[in-house]
Write a protein that holds these residues in place. Structure first.
Motif, PDB file in Angstrom:
ATOM      1  N   MET A   1       0.852  -1.189   0.000  1.00 51.94           N
ATOM      2  CA  MET A   1       0.000   0.000   0.000  1.00 51.94           C
ATOM      3  C   MET A   1       0.887   1.238   0.000  1.00 51.94           C
ATOM      4  N   THR A   2       0.618   2.128  -0.935  1.00 50.28           N
ATOM      5  CA  THR A   2       1.428   3.334  -0.974  1.00 50.28           C
ATOM      6  C   THR A   2       1.014   4.279   0.147  1.00 50.28           C
TER       7      THR A   2
ATOM      8  N   ARG B   1      -0.323   7.444   1.827  1.00 48.02           N
ATOM      9  CA  ARG B   1      -1.217   8.538   1.434  1.00 48.02           C
ATOM     10  C   ARG B   1      -1.054   9.638   2.463  1.00 48.02           C
TER      11      ARG B   1
ATOM     12  N   ALA C   1     -12.578   6.010  22.949  1.00 38.86           N
ATOM     13  CA  ALA C   1     -12.245   4.841  22.128  1.00 38.86           C
ATOM     14  C   ALA C   1     -12.053   5.252  20.668  1.00 38.86           C
ATOM     15  N   LEU C   2     -12.948   6.124  20.206  1.00 36.85           N
ATOM     16  CA  LEU C   2     -12.878   6.577  18.809  1.00 36.85           C
ATOM     17  C   LEU C   2     -11.557   7.295  18.552  1.00 36.85           C
TER      18      LEU C   2
ATOM     19  N   ARG D   1       1.582  -2.006   5.668  1.00 37.34           N
ATOM     20  CA  ARG D   1       0.578  -2.963   5.221  1.00 37.34           C
ATOM     21  C   ARG D   1      -0.192  -3.421   6.451  1.00 37.34           C
ATOM     22  N   PRO D   2      -1.367  -4.025   6.240  1.00 40.06           N
ATOM     23  CA  PRO D   2      -2.165  -4.436   7.397  1.00 40.06           C
ATOM     24  C   PRO D   2      -1.393  -5.391   8.303  1.00 40.06           C
ATOM     25  N   VAL D   3      -1.589  -5.221   9.617  1.00 42.22           N
ATOM     26  CA  VAL D   3      -0.939  -6.119  10.558  1.00 42.22           C
ATOM     27  C   VAL D   3      -1.735  -7.417  10.634  1.00 42.22           C
ATOM     28  N   SER D   4      -1.146  -8.417  11.258  1.00 40.51           N
ATOM     29  CA  SER D   4      -1.783  -9.733  11.329  1.00 40.51           C
ATOM     30  C   SER D   4      -3.129  -9.649  12.048  1.00 40.51           C
TER      31      SER D   4
ATOM     32  N   HIS E   1      -8.597   4.883  18.358  1.00 36.48           N
ATOM     33  CA  HIS E   1      -8.537   4.128  17.107  1.00 36.48           C
ATOM     34  C   HIS E   1      -8.154   5.029  15.939  1.00 36.48           C
ATOM     35  N   LEU E   2      -8.703   6.234  15.902  1.00 40.01           N
ATOM     36  CA  LEU E   2      -8.368   7.152  14.811  1.00 40.01           C
ATOM     37  C   LEU E   2      -6.889   7.517  14.852  1.00 40.01           C
TER      38      LEU E   2
ATOM     39  N   ARG F   1      -2.304  12.807   2.052  1.00 44.68           N
ATOM     40  CA  ARG F   1      -3.344  13.837   1.970  1.00 44.68           C
ATOM     41  C   ARG F   1      -4.220  13.822   3.230  1.00 44.68           C
TER      42      ARG F   1
ATOM     43  N   ASP G   1      -4.900   4.590  13.607  1.00 43.64           N
ATOM     44  CA  ASP G   1      -5.039   4.469  12.150  1.00 43.64           C
ATOM     45  C   ASP G   1      -4.173   5.489  11.437  1.00 43.64           C
TER      46      ASP G   1
END
Lengths: 310, 274
Positions: free
Chosen positions: B1-2, B4, B250-251, B267-270, B254-255, B6, B258
């Motif tokens: 995944m490149t 991003r 919590a939000l 890349r996504p973790v396991s 997580h944000l 922006r 992310d």
């Protein structure tokens, strides 16, 4: 495939054995860890007197594990000497129904949203869905439950607010339990698809004239199936934990409610059994996911040493 | 995944400010109101200038209780995740670098702990550790532990496969040197952003424990939600305020996680880290 199945099955048994020993040990180490103490001023039941609560710790644990192996989970303290096995047998199907329903809802909704987001990657649809998924993740279960009751039972008045027995009773608890899981499944579906959609074989599938549905369903999704199956297994375990909150709120006579009751009343035989039950559901879901993934993806069939995580 | 880049700043800044706003008044000493002061003559009052969020059934100021609950819940969750991350990363690195029997035993221990559903494990651990803030912290740490161990181990193995690590080993570097100089810096970013996400999860588990009456001593966010729901008809604000707070914390966690992962271009973790 057979070797893999045997390997995974033996790992399954060994895992549950370890959890059983640790749960029995942990519960005895907790304050009031002896059944005789937990009875307070009530008369000691003959079954507890012969239970050997005066024996050394290791002997008590050994005895309980031996009893577990014979299918004897002991008798509950909280529920007037009822055999724990009977309590579990009554509660487990209820919770399993909730778990299965929540898995279905989470899989359908989450995968749908994830596919949609991956197809519109970087655009407004993607960003809205991604934000919604995070919101699902962050929603505390009591909040989701309160909202569900408010909308379904109070505002619309179409669903029963609590209780268990009729199919209508299952709708709200299932949705509430599934809510955080929708976020997990959606995010993983999107991430896995975004990764897969950049591969050359997808480009080739498009080049030979396949429509977007065929590309996703026939080529991209099977690629993402292995990790997604692991997610579903993890979620099945998480649902057992979440059922404690959901069943407490919706007054459902399931495993989660037993767990809460067992903790509150320091009902140790019941606590050990509930923990073991949760581990059985998790480990079985993992085993199933592993074998299914190997069935879908031939590359995994030989991978005995790769462990349960993709 | 490149990567991003922006639009990465607004969310990150909002998240940081939100955490700051939530944590600052929750620090003991900076809070001018007493969350335990009861006044039965002023029970169940609607929001006013004196009590911004109204009062509860015992006439306690809801805003003070909410801030005190934030302090308890945030302290417990942050301490638990810090504990789990420090311990988990150590164990994960030890397992990955040492390999062999040590790896098998440590991974096995993580698997056994992970086999018990998180909330169930937290309930049992809180009971065994004797309730209280310390017990709940330990319980939440234990519940977060296997996730960190697995992630750290996987990241360590990926790092060990890199050419520069091979070169280092070939030139005679010890396991300790490899772990300290090559592995730890390589996995630090990933572990920190997973820890941020785990704080979000820990807050939710803590709220569930409090809601079930098995959490830290009053006031906690989960306890406030439970008390508020009991009086939902008469004073919805008592339930809504803690609910929105838990959701917001919590939000934000997580944000923030992310955004950090996105800035890393990972890349996504396991899935086991889910």
């Amino acid at each position: 495939m057979l070797a893999l199945a045997v390997h995974r099955l033996s790992a399954w048994l060994a895992l549950l054995g370890s959890v059983g020993v640790l749960a029995a040990l942990a519960v005895r180490l907790s304050p009031g860890g002896s059944p005789a103490l937990a009875l307070h001023d009530r008369p000691v039941h003959p079954t507890l007197a012969v239970d050997g609560a005066d024996a050394p710790l290791w002997l008590q644990v050994l005895r309980q594990v031996a009893a577990l192996l014979q299918g004897d989970l002991g008798r509950s303290v909280r529920y007037a000497d009822t055999p724990v096995l009977a309590l579990i047998a009554e509660a487990l199907p209820v919770t399993l129904a909730l778990v299965a329903g929540a898995l279905l809802v989470a899989a359908a909704t989450g995968m749908g949203a994830g596919v949609l987001a991956a197809l519109h990657r970087g655009r407004a649809v993607d960003r809205v869905i991604t934000l919604l998924m995070v919101a699902c993740l962050a929603a505390p279960l009591p909040v989701a439950a309160a909202l569900a009751i408010h909308i379904g039972a109070v505002s619309l008045g179409v669903l029963p607010p609590l209780g268990w027995g009729k199919p209508a009773h299952a709708i709200m608890p299932t949705l509430v339990l599934a809510l955080p899981a929708i976020g997990h499944v959606g995010r993983w579906t999107r991430a896995l698809l975004v990764d897969v959609l950049e591969r050359p074989f997808i480009c080739q599938a498009r080049a030979k004239g396949l429509g977007p549905t065929a590309v996703i369903v026939r080529h991209a999704m099977p690629h993402a199936a292995g990790p997604l199956l692991t997610i579903f297994a993890l979620l099945a375990g998480a649902f057992i934990g979440g059922s404690a909150v959901v069943e407490e709120i919706f007054a459902i006579p399931g495993l989660g409610r037993l767990a809460v009751e067992a903790m509150r009343a320091r009902d140790h035989p019941l606590a050990v059994a509930v923990v073991l039950c949760g581990a059985v559901v998790y480990a079985t879901a993992m085993l199933t996911a592993d074998l299914l993934a190997a069935w879908i993806d031939p590359r995994r069939r030989s991978g005995i040493g790769t462990g349960t995580t993709p | 995944m490149t990567t991003r880049r922006r639009g990465r700043y607004p969310t990150g800044i909002v998240a940081a400010v939100a955490v700051f706003v939530l944590v600052l008044p929750a620090i003991q000493g900076l809070m001018p109101w007493d969350p335990t002061h009861t006044n039965l003559l002023a029970a169940m009052q609607p929001p006013s200038a004196a009590h911004w969020l109204g009062t509860d059934a015992l006439g306690r100021d809801m805003l003070a209780r909410l801030l005190a609950a934030c302090r308890t819940s945030l302290t417990v969750s942050l301490a638990a995740v810090a504990l789990a991350t420090a311990g988990g990363v150590l164990v994960g690195i030890a397992a990955g670098v040492a390999g062999g029997i040590a790896d098998a035993v440590l991974s096995w221990a993580a698997d056994v702990v992970a086999a018990v559903p998180r909330l169930l494990l937290a309930m049992v651990a809180a009971a065994v550790l004797g309730g209280g803030a310390v017990g709940v912290t330990g319980a939440l740490a234990l519940a977060s532990f296997p996730t960190i161990v697995r992630l750290a181990r996987a990241a360590v193995l990926a790092t060990l496969a890199e050419g520069y690590v091979h070169a280092s080993v070939a030139s005679g570097a010890s396991g300790w040197h490899v772990a300290r100089v090559h592995v730890l810096p390589a996995i630090r970013g990933l572990m920190l952003n997973r820890a941020a996400a785990l704080v979000g999860t820990a807050i939710l588990v803590e709220a569930s424990l409090g809601f079930l009456g098995l959490g830290a001593p009053d006031p906690t966010l989960g306890g406030l939600i439970r008390d508020g729901l009991a009086a939902l008809e008469r004073a919805p604000i008592l339930a809504v305020a803690p609910m929105v707070t838990v959701f917001a914390i919590a939000l934000v966690c997580h944000l923030a996680a992310d955004r950090a992962a996105e800035m890393d271009g990972r890349r996504p973790v396991s899935p086991s880290g889910a």
